[in-house]
Design a protein around this motif. Structure first.
Motif, PDB file in Angstrom:
ATOM      1  N   ARG A 224      -9.219  -0.417   2.033  1.00 56.10           N
ATOM      2  CA  ARG A 224      -8.759  -0.307   0.646  1.00 56.10           C
ATOM      3  C   ARG A 224      -7.986   1.275   0.434  1.00 56.10           C
ATOM      4  O   ARG A 224      -7.174   1.428  -0.278  1.00 56.10           O
ATOM      5  N   VAL A 225      -9.127   2.202   0.826  1.00 58.03           N
ATOM      6  CA  VAL A 225      -8.477   3.805   0.889  1.00 58.03           C
ATOM      7  C   VAL A 225      -7.992   3.889   2.075  1.00 58.03           C
ATOM      8  O   VAL A 225      -7.114   5.078   0.867  1.00 58.03           O
ATOM      9  N   TYR A 226      -7.765   3.552   3.029  1.00 62.43           N
ATOM     10  CA  TYR A 226      -6.659   4.221   3.787  1.00 62.43           C
ATOM     11  C   TYR A 226      -5.601   3.544   3.085  1.00 62.43           C
ATOM     12  O   TYR A 226      -4.743   2.982   4.344  1.00 62.43           O
ATOM     13  N   ALA A 227      -4.924   4.158   2.489  1.00 59.15           N
ATOM     14  CA  ALA A 227      -3.147   3.675   2.147  1.00 59.15           C
ATOM     15  C   ALA A 227      -2.484   4.412   3.052  1.00 59.15           C
ATOM     16  O   ALA A 227      -2.497   5.101   3.587  1.00 59.15           O
ATOM     17  N   TYR A 228      -1.249   3.533   2.960  1.00 57.36           N
ATOM     18  CA  TYR A 228      -0.081   3.971   3.730  1.00 57.36           C
ATOM     19  C   TYR A 228       0.288   5.335   3.464  1.00 57.36           C
ATOM     20  O   TYR A 228       0.604   4.752   2.313  1.00 57.36           O
ATOM     21  N   GLY A 229       0.917   5.759   4.287  1.00 55.58           N
ATOM     22  CA  GLY A 229       1.672   6.786   3.699  1.00 55.58           C
ATOM     23  C   GLY A 229      -0.031   7.829   2.919  1.00 55.58           C
ATOM     24  O   GLY A 229       0.506   9.458   3.263  1.00 55.58           O
ATOM     25  N   PHE A 230      -0.944   7.707   3.237  1.00 54.35           N
ATOM     26  CA  PHE A 230      -2.225   8.343   3.369  1.00 54.35           C
ATOM     27  C   PHE A 230      -2.848   8.605   4.523  1.00 54.35           C
ATOM     28  O   PHE A 230      -3.132   9.779   5.378  1.00 54.35           O
TER      29      PHE A 230
ATOM     30  N   ILE B  74     -10.845   4.861  13.274  1.00 54.61           N
ATOM     31  CA  ILE B  74     -11.043   5.004  11.612  1.00 54.61           C
ATOM     32  C   ILE B  74     -11.055   6.705  11.352  1.00 54.61           C
ATOM     33  O   ILE B  74     -10.048   6.792  10.614  1.00 54.61           O
ATOM     34  N   LEU B  75     -11.823   7.721  12.087  1.00 56.30           N
ATOM     35  CA  LEU B  75     -12.278   8.732  11.821  1.00 56.30           C
ATOM     36  C   LEU B  75     -10.696   9.417  12.689  1.00 56.30           C
ATOM     37  O   LEU B  75     -10.257  10.812  11.895  1.00 56.30           O
ATOM     38  N   TYR B  76     -10.470   9.140  13.260  1.00 56.35           N
ATOM     39  CA  TYR B  76      -9.557  10.485  14.434  1.00 56.35           C
ATOM     40  C   TYR B  76      -8.217  10.512  13.967  1.00 56.35           C
ATOM     41  O   TYR B  76      -7.750  10.932  14.305  1.00 56.35           O
ATOM     42  N   TYR B  77      -7.992   9.008  13.832  1.00 54.45           N
ATOM     43  CA  TYR B  77      -7.312   8.673  13.259  1.00 54.45           C
ATOM     44  C   TYR B  77      -6.038   8.806  12.555  1.00 54.45           C
ATOM     45  O   TYR B  77      -4.739   9.643  12.723  1.00 54.45           O
ATOM     46  N   PRO B  78      -6.889   9.700  11.901  1.00 57.26           N
ATOM     47  CA  PRO B  78      -5.847  10.093  10.317  1.00 57.26           C
ATOM     48  C   PRO B  78      -6.321  11.854  10.372  1.00 57.26           C
ATOM     49  O   PRO B  78      -6.221  12.353   9.594  1.00 57.26           O
ATOM     50  N   GLY B  79      -7.336  12.134  11.199  1.00 50.90           N
ATOM     51  CA  GLY B  79      -7.169  13.701  11.763  1.00 50.90           C
ATOM     52  C   GLY B  79      -8.823  13.943  11.803  1.00 50.90           C
ATOM     53  O   GLY B  79      -8.428  15.401  12.209  1.00 50.90           O
ATOM     54  N   TYR B  80      -9.034  13.280  11.385  1.00 46.54           N
ATOM     55  CA  TYR B  80     -10.799  13.693  11.047  1.00 46.54           C
ATOM     56  C   TYR B  80     -11.229  14.198  12.900  1.00 46.54           C
ATOM     57  O   TYR B  80     -10.687  14.211  13.544  1.00 46.54           O
ATOM     58  N   ASP B  81     -12.041  15.641  12.750  1.00 49.16           N
ATOM     59  CA  ASP B  81     -12.749  15.901  14.367  1.00 49.16           C
ATOM     60  C   ASP B  81     -13.684  15.026  13.953  1.00 49.16           C
ATOM     61  O   ASP B  81     -14.943  15.377  13.455  1.00 49.16           O
ATOM     62  N   VAL B  82     -14.282  14.994  14.652  1.00 46.37           N
ATOM     63  CA  VAL B  82     -15.862  13.648  15.191  1.00 46.37           C
ATOM     64  C   VAL B  82     -16.940  13.841  16.007  1.00 46.37           C
ATOM     65  O   VAL B  82     -16.456  14.354  16.650  1.00 46.37           O
TER      66      VAL B  82
ATOM     67  N   SER C 182       1.127  -1.022   0.456  1.00 50.33           N
ATOM     68  CA  SER C 182       0.098   0.153  -0.020  1.00 50.33           C
ATOM     69  C   SER C 182       1.226   1.503  -0.253  1.00 50.33           C
ATOM     70  O   SER C 182       1.084   2.217  -0.604  1.00 50.33           O
ATOM     71  N   GLY C 183       1.278   0.915   1.009  1.00 50.82           N
ATOM     72  CA  GLY C 183       2.239   2.620   0.598  1.00 50.82           C
ATOM     73  C   GLY C 183       3.652   2.681  -0.346  1.00 50.82           C
ATOM     74  O   GLY C 183       3.618   3.350  -1.084  1.00 50.82           O
ATOM     75  N   GLU C 184       4.311   1.489  -1.086  1.00 50.34           N
ATOM     76  CA  GLU C 184       5.018   1.916  -2.458  1.00 50.34           C
ATOM     77  C   GLU C 184       3.596   1.986  -3.577  1.00 50.34           C
ATOM     78  O   GLU C 184       3.704   2.833  -4.279  1.00 50.34           O
ATOM     79  N   ALA C 185       2.569   1.909  -3.629  1.00 48.18           N
ATOM     80  CA  ALA C 185       1.558   1.556  -4.506  1.00 48.18           C
ATOM     81  C   ALA C 185       1.452   3.675  -4.124  1.00 48.18           C
ATOM     82  O   ALA C 185       0.790   4.143  -4.412  1.00 48.18           O
ATOM     83  N   PHE C 186       1.247   3.864  -2.918  1.00 51.72           N
ATOM     84  CA  PHE C 186       0.387   5.063  -2.551  1.00 51.72           C
ATOM     85  C   PHE C 186       1.555   5.862  -3.396  1.00 51.72           C
ATOM     86  O   PHE C 186       1.337   6.985  -4.058  1.00 51.72           O
ATOM     87  N   ALA C 187       2.771   5.862  -2.647  1.00 53.58           N
ATOM     88  CA  ALA C 187       3.951   6.731  -2.700  1.00 53.58           C
ATOM     89  C   ALA C 187       4.445   6.849  -4.824  1.00 53.58           C
ATOM     90  O   ALA C 187       5.124   7.815  -4.967  1.00 53.58           O
ATOM     91  N   GLY C 188       4.008   5.341  -5.526  1.00 53.91           N
ATOM     92  CA  GLY C 188       4.430   5.765  -6.885  1.00 53.91           C
ATOM     93  C   GLY C 188       3.120   5.892  -7.505  1.00 53.91           C
ATOM     94  O   GLY C 188       3.201   6.101  -8.782  1.00 53.91           O
TER      95      GLY C 188
END
Lengths: 283, 283
Positions: A115-121, A180-188, A68-74
């Motif tokens: 699937r959408v929550y990729a590594y690096g994203f 899932i929501l707070y983890y990547p930064g959302y105010d929930v 996931s990280g490689e695909a997101f970066a690339g």
């Protein structure tokens, strides 16, 4: 505001479908810009597998996080995943709408997250040091945006109450709201939950619909759940345990991670959600 | 014993695959009969949708619970779902093995639950009266059988501890252990959890594998998590709230639903799981 719905019900002629229409109509009347990812209608693929990483060598071992990280970066993630990531970056507000099946999301929505929550994203973001453990839990790619759940449940509200047999609804939803929501930064925002939805008559639907319209009118002003920020000093690094002097002495479980919270189940400070949402977050 | 594994990892050459082999080899050496549902290898369909109900009229509104109940009663569920139900009835012990992705099951395994747990099979079972609220939470189709989770997590064990930022692992797994396994009747054993699995060296793997073998050797004797039975008198009907005189005064959240439990996070009575599993359920 720009608002993204991710909708996960197989039948448009369902209560979920009806509430979906109610919410969108209200938001558009208020002048908001609304987009929808209708996972069933779009034929969303639920399973993360090799097909998600077209540049992975056929004989290479599939390590989902690394791939996931490689695909997101690339920039080689599949088009459906990239489109969802672009929508998340576009939206000021994310609403996940789904029926609560077995105390969790339907598989198709979990597959959207996987699937959408990729590594690096959505994870693997930011630096690790003596004062930071990456950008997560209040920081990250989606920080500054808001999110909330719009959930229907077949069971009775009492069964999801503080002493109800299913467990408190806010604890059941903590893995989603916090993980899932707070983890990547959302105010929930506190969730919108409709109960006993299999038995709603017309008057019952009208009441739920009006409660939902009120939540849609207050998306911008409803105070978020006061989760503690990871890098704000409340947690020890690298154990990521809440400092021993924080939280009431008898507090335990998920409630420890609420700022200003006492023991689990007690009202929180500094918030004033609509009284119609009778969850732990309301008075 | 007859043991069913439901396995949900896309890569056989993974740590999950290796632990899977370790567990099965140990069980077969002990003389147990083992069957496996390898969801990725079998191409399991994750999404519950109209195709699950071949006898539903094309223009009929899809109500998943109702359609599920009619198809189960009429023996018209799809062959893949019926095969899984037969395996569940065959097995004395169910083991769900998966990587913890976003604090929950992978989508493909959630889809196994959503589709296999039909109305009339896993829920909607039993009578409602002044003393019973159906057969669930300790009673039901799968009562008398045992189940447990075999989970891998990328994060540190401390991050999942009583004060860890992710929330306590036993609370994160409660919606599965209590809501998916205990609900249709299983006695639920404490989970086996391996942490920091992305960083395991050979010695680390050997230690995890030996801890897993020990759990496999004690499947029949490990005391289950002491969840309260719904119809045993602890809950009021129909509110299904725990009677006010039960549970310690300051207990809250999921821990209320453990028999003999004090406040959340305190050790339980009447159990003696392997000390190597440092969860809430061990001393």
């Amino acid at each position: 505001m720009k608002i993204l719905f991710v909708f996960a019900h197989p039948e448009p002629r369902s209560l979920n479908g009806a509430l979906h229409d109610v919410a969108i109509k209200e938001l558009e009347a208020l002048g908001h810009e609304v987009r929808v990812s209708d996972l069933y209608a779009d034929g969303w693929k639920s399973e993360i597998d090799r097909a998600d990483f077209p540049t992975l060598a056929p004989d290479a071992r599939l390590k989902p996080a690394a791939a996931s990280g490689e695909a997101f970066a690339g920039n080689s993630l599949t088009a459906d995943v990239k489109a969802e990531q672009e929508k998340l970056l576009w939206a000021d507000m994310l609403i996940l709408q789904f029926p609560l099946w077995w105390f969790a999301m339907p598989a198709i929505l979990k597959g959207w997250v996987d699937r959408v929550y990729a590594y690096g994203f959505a994870y693997g973001v930011g630096e690790h040091s003596e004062t930071r453990w990456g950008d997560r839990y209040g920081e990250g790619t989606l920080a500054g945006k808001r999110a909330m759940l719009l959930v229907t449940a077949g069971g009775w509200e009492e069964h999801y109450s503080d002493r109800g047999i299913n467990g408190p609804i806010d604890d059941l939803l903590f893995p989603i709201n916090h993980g899932i929501l707070y983890y990547p930064g959302y105010d929930v925002l506190p969730p919108f939950v409709a109960y006993r939805v299999d038995r709603l008559d017309e008057a019952g639907f009208a009441a739920v619909a009006e409660r939902l319209r009120e939540r849609m009118r207050t998306l911008g002003s409803t105070p978020p759940i006061p989760y503690r920020r990871q890098n704000g000093g409340d947690y020890l690094i690298p154990s990521m345990r809440l400092r021993p002097e924080l939280g009431e002495p008898d507090a335990a479980g998920f409630a420890l991670h609420l700022n200003g919270a006492g023991a689990a189940g007690q009202p929180m400070q500094n918030q004033n959600p609509p009284a119609s949402d009778r969850t732990r977050y309301s008075v």
